[in-house]
Design an enzyme around this catalytic site. Structure first.
Site, mmCIF file in Angstrom:
data_model
loop_
_atom_site.group_PDB
_atom_site.id
_atom_site.type_symbol
_atom_site.label_atom_id
_atom_site.label_comp_id
_atom_site.label_asym_id
_atom_site.label_seq_id
_atom_site.Cartn_x
_atom_site.Cartn_y
_atom_site.Cartn_z
ATOM 1 N N HIS A 121 34.580 40.505 34.519
ATOM 2 C CA HIS A 121 33.155 39.741 35.264
ATOM 3 C C HIS A 121 32.999 38.449 34.656
ATOM 4 O O HIS A 121 33.422 38.223 34.001
ATOM 5 C CB HIS A 121 32.109 40.859 34.694
ATOM 6 C CG HIS A 121 30.745 40.298 34.627
ATOM 7 N ND1 HIS A 121 30.234 38.413 34.253
ATOM 8 C CD2 HIS A 121 29.771 40.577 35.625
ATOM 9 C CE1 HIS A 121 28.757 38.966 34.258
ATOM 10 N NE2 HIS A 121 28.452 39.964 35.315
ATOM 11 N N ASP A 198 35.628 44.742 27.578
ATOM 12 C CA ASP A 198 33.769 45.442 28.310
ATOM 13 C C ASP A 198 33.831 46.135 28.562
ATOM 14 O O ASP A 198 33.816 46.841 29.801
ATOM 15 C CB ASP A 198 34.410 43.940 28.820
ATOM 16 C CG ASP A 198 32.909 43.777 29.921
ATOM 17 O OD1 ASP A 198 31.723 44.868 30.036
ATOM 18 O OD2 ASP A 198 32.305 42.806 30.972
ATOM 19 N N GLN A 201 30.202 48.302 31.836
ATOM 20 C CA GLN A 201 30.290 49.243 33.189
ATOM 21 C C GLN A 201 30.753 51.026 33.224
ATOM 22 O O GLN A 201 30.600 51.645 33.817
ATOM 23 C CB GLN A 201 30.462 49.196 34.495
ATOM 24 C CG GLN A 201 29.919 47.755 35.038
ATOM 25 C CD GLN A 201 28.799 48.060 35.919
ATOM 26 O OE1 GLN A 201 28.067 49.141 36.234
ATOM 27 N NE2 GLN A 201 27.953 46.877 35.237
ATOM 28 N N LYS A 224 22.286 48.757 30.654
ATOM 29 C CA LYS A 224 22.843 49.145 31.540
ATOM 30 C C LYS A 224 22.722 50.435 31.354
ATOM 31 O O LYS A 224 23.417 51.898 31.464
ATOM 32 C CB LYS A 224 23.622 48.585 32.193
ATOM 33 C CG LYS A 224 23.790 46.685 32.624
ATOM 34 C CD LYS A 224 25.542 46.638 32.583
ATOM 35 C CE LYS A 224 25.598 45.011 32.747
ATOM 36 N NZ LYS A 224 25.266 44.554 33.863
ATOM 37 N N CYS A 362 29.570 38.435 40.382
ATOM 38 C CA CYS A 362 30.016 37.561 39.235
ATOM 39 C C CYS A 362 31.124 38.008 38.963
ATOM 40 O O CYS A 362 31.586 37.873 37.589
ATOM 41 C CB CYS A 362 29.139 37.706 38.033
ATOM 42 S SG CYS A 362 27.025 37.274 38.165
HETATM 43 C C1 LIG Z 1 31.558 44.409 33.810
HETATM 44 C C2 LIG Z 1 30.457 43.621 33.692
HETATM 45 N N1 LIG Z 1 30.517 43.211 32.259
HETATM 46 C C3 LIG Z 1 29.711 42.053 31.332
HETATM 47 C C4 LIG Z 1 28.077 42.152 31.627
HETATM 48 C C5 LIG Z 1 27.480 41.181 31.257
HETATM 49 O O1 LIG Z 1 26.428 42.241 31.288
HETATM 50 P P1 LIG Z 1 24.958 41.157 30.779
HETATM 51 O O2 LIG Z 1 24.715 40.103 31.465
HETATM 52 O O3 LIG Z 1 24.085 42.405 29.918
HETATM 53 O O4 LIG Z 1 25.255 40.154 29.029
HETATM 54 C C6 LIG Z 1 28.225 43.090 33.383
HETATM 55 C C7 LIG Z 1 26.671 42.847 33.820
HETATM 56 O O5 LIG Z 1 27.133 42.934 34.660
HETATM 57 C C8 LIG Z 1 29.438 43.692 33.800
HETATM 58 O O6 LIG Z 1 28.978 44.760 34.773
#
Ligand SMILES: Cc1ncc(COP(=O)(O)O)c(C=O)c1O
Lengths: 404, 138
Positions: A121, A198, A201, A224, A362
């Site tokens: 991401h 990270d 998900q 999430k 993203c």
């Molecule tokens: C794999 C992953 N990393 C990071 C994020 C970013 O999360 P947040 O927008 O809650 O900071 C997301 C959210 O879409 C994600 O799916």
């Protein structure tokens, strides 16, 4: 066996109509819906408990502090951390990664290397690019295989004594791939590199045990995971958090302040400057309790069943191609239909009450890798049903008919 | 040549015959399919309008006091929207385009679809069309 109707009854939003149709919410990868207990906890806090934490000697401040810290203990148990001060509350995954990247840049030198992957991401790419730009370290990228899994052979080649940190996602938000993070962590540790995972998900879908996993950092977002927005978790091993410099300066994070020298508070407060999202953190406990009550293993099992069903059903649509076909996947189906733009599919199924995500999610490097402008993405959660999958598939077929 | 205002009234009437979203979308899709293609040489990075999700190319030519727009998109619904916008603005004078009030968007009952969201790039497209008008006006 989970009683899905009983679970659904806890989510008021699932009763609403969208464009005159029953809502089918398949955008759980972006954010999940909230159970009544979480909604109530936010309201109760403001109606009955509102006060700043860690400061006052008065009754309400003590109450708010206790509840705030109770969530920390709940998170500790939920992810199997050794100490509760290894749980840092942040704004979300993005904030957690930035916290680590910001601190890490002071520990890096020219010639050091950070490894991320092609499936990350943007929030697990850009902070490291910024970190490298300032520290002079180099960013290396583990490539993707055609099925959307990481090229582990190439990972072996990238690892060296220069590797200082590896940061990869547990589960890909755009492809659904579940990465073999145990192996990634073990291999990186062989080179004395730290590992950040990270888990945005993953945290609401699979069981976590930090002590067994041995990750140095792990992060996720409450929103999430059935919790409020604006709350996130950064787990870090105590000994590493102790050497990592603070991210933001301000109230709460200090031991003593003078103009000659300020000393920092101990963990976790060192990384929690300023008044936090108190109501959000308190309500977040309800979200974790919701998961714990259902048992995460049951959730994983049910979602696997949904994924299997949904995959088989969407593949019956002619010309449909799924991106991300790794053997080990979470409930995410990213797809395109030959000759159609995902945006067109998204706006038409929306009219039929079906909420899916379209675009690059993203993760532009993944889209470049597969040479596509984006995908349409179904992302499942524990309150979804096979009937909803049927409605979604029907809506996609209708869209296809209208667009061809 | 009708004025921008007259064309907007016509479009509003065209859309008024449909009584559900599906017919309107189908009409929009048809308009998208019929949109005269943009000359491939104008599908350049420079002419690309960065909408969030679908790509839009816009080219403008100034002849005999009028601006002729041609445009394309990779998404068909967006092409439909483009077709409507071109119908309204192309062939008009720069000053009329620059001053045009596009009130048909709210009237044809496709507000979500045509509303200026980041996703469909409509707002950037209208802005770009007006920027051309201002440029040719000088
Ligand atoms: C794999 C992953 N990393 C990071 C994020 C970013 O999360 P947040 O927008 O809650 O900071 C997301 C959210 O879409 C994600 O799916």
């Amino acid at each position: 066996m989970l009683d899905i109707n009983k679970i659904r009854a806890q989510f008021p939003i699932l009763n609403r109509k969208v464009n005159g149709k029953d809502l089918v919410y398949f955008d759980n990868g972006a954010t999940t819906q909230k159970p009544q207990s979480v909604i109530d906890a936010e309201a109760t806090y403001y109606a009955n408990e509102n006060s700043n934490v860690h400061r006052g000697v008065h009754f309400l401040s003590g109450l708010a502090t206790d509840k705030f810290e109770e969530t920390r203990n709940t998170v500790q148990a939920f992810i199997g951390a050794k100490h509760n001060h290894e749980i840092i509350f942040t704004k979300g995954t993005t904030d957690s990664i930035n916290l680590v990247a910001n601190g890490f840049r002071t520990l890096l030198n020219k010639g050091d290397e950070i490894i991320i992957s092609e499936m990350e991401h943007h929030s697990n790419i850009v902070p490291w690019q910024m970190c490298c730009e300032i520290s002079g370290a180099t960013l290396k990228v583990i490539p993707l295989l055609d099925n959307g899994s990481l090229d582990m052979h190439e990972f072996d080649n990238l690892l060296s004594k220069n590797t200082k940190l590896v940061s990869v996602s547990h589960i890909s938000n755009a492809l659904g791939t579940v990465n073999d993070i145990e192996t990634i962590i073990a291999k990186a540790h062989n080179f004395n590199a730290k590992v950040m995972i990270d888990g945005a998900q993953a945290a609401s879908h699979v069981a976590l045990d930090m002590q067994k996993l041995d990750a140095d950092f792990y992060c996720f977002s409450a929103h999430k995971l059935f919790g409020p927005t604006g709350v996130g978790v950064l787990y870090g091993k105590e000994e590493i958090l102790n050497v990592l410099p603070p991210y933001q300066g301000g109230g709460e994070m200090i031991k003593e302040v003078s103009f000659a020298k300020t000393t920092y508070a101990c963990l976790p407060h060192k990384f929690e400057a300023g008044t936090p999202n108190i109501s959000g953190v308190i309500a977040f406990k309800q979200a974790i309790d919701f998961i714990t009550d259902l048992e995460i293993a049951e959730i994983t099992k049910y979602e696997e069943e949904l994924l299997k069903y949904a995959t088989a059903e969407v593949l019956k649509i002619e010309g449909l191609k799924i991106y991300g076909t790794a053997a080990h996947k979470s409930g995410i189906i990213s797809f395109n239909i030959e000759g159609l733009h995902p945006y067109d599919i998204g706006v038409i199924v929306d009219k039929m009450g079906v909420a899916i995500r379209t675009g690059h999610h993203c993760t532009q490097p993944i889209m470049d890798r597969f040479n596509i402008p984006g995908t349409a993405r179904i992302s499942l959660s524990v309150y979804n049903t096979k009937q909803e999958i049927d409605v979604c598939v029907k809506a996609i077929k209708k869209a296809k008919l209208m667009l061809s | 040549m009708s004025t921008i205002k007259e064309i907007q009234t016509e479009i509003t009437e065209d859309f008024a015959i449909f009584d559900d979203w599906m017919q309107k979308y189908e009409y929009l899709i048809d308009l998208g399919k019929e949109l005269s293609p943009i000359d491939e040489q104008y599908k350049t990075e420079d002419n690309l309008i960065k909408g969030c999700q679908s790509r839009v190319w816009l080219h403008a030519e100034y002849t005999k006091g009028k601006i002729i727009y041609t445009a394309d998109s990779d998404a068909i619904m967006t092409r439909g929207i483009i077709a409507v916008l071109i119908n309204v603005l192309s062939g008009q004078s720069p000053s009329e385009i620059a001053n045009a009030k596009l009130d048909f968007i709210n009237k044809i009952g496709l507000k979500e679809q045509l509303s200026p969201t980041r996703a469909n790039g409509l707002v950037s497209m209208i802005k770009q069309m007006k920027i051309y008008a201002l440029a040719f006006n000088n």
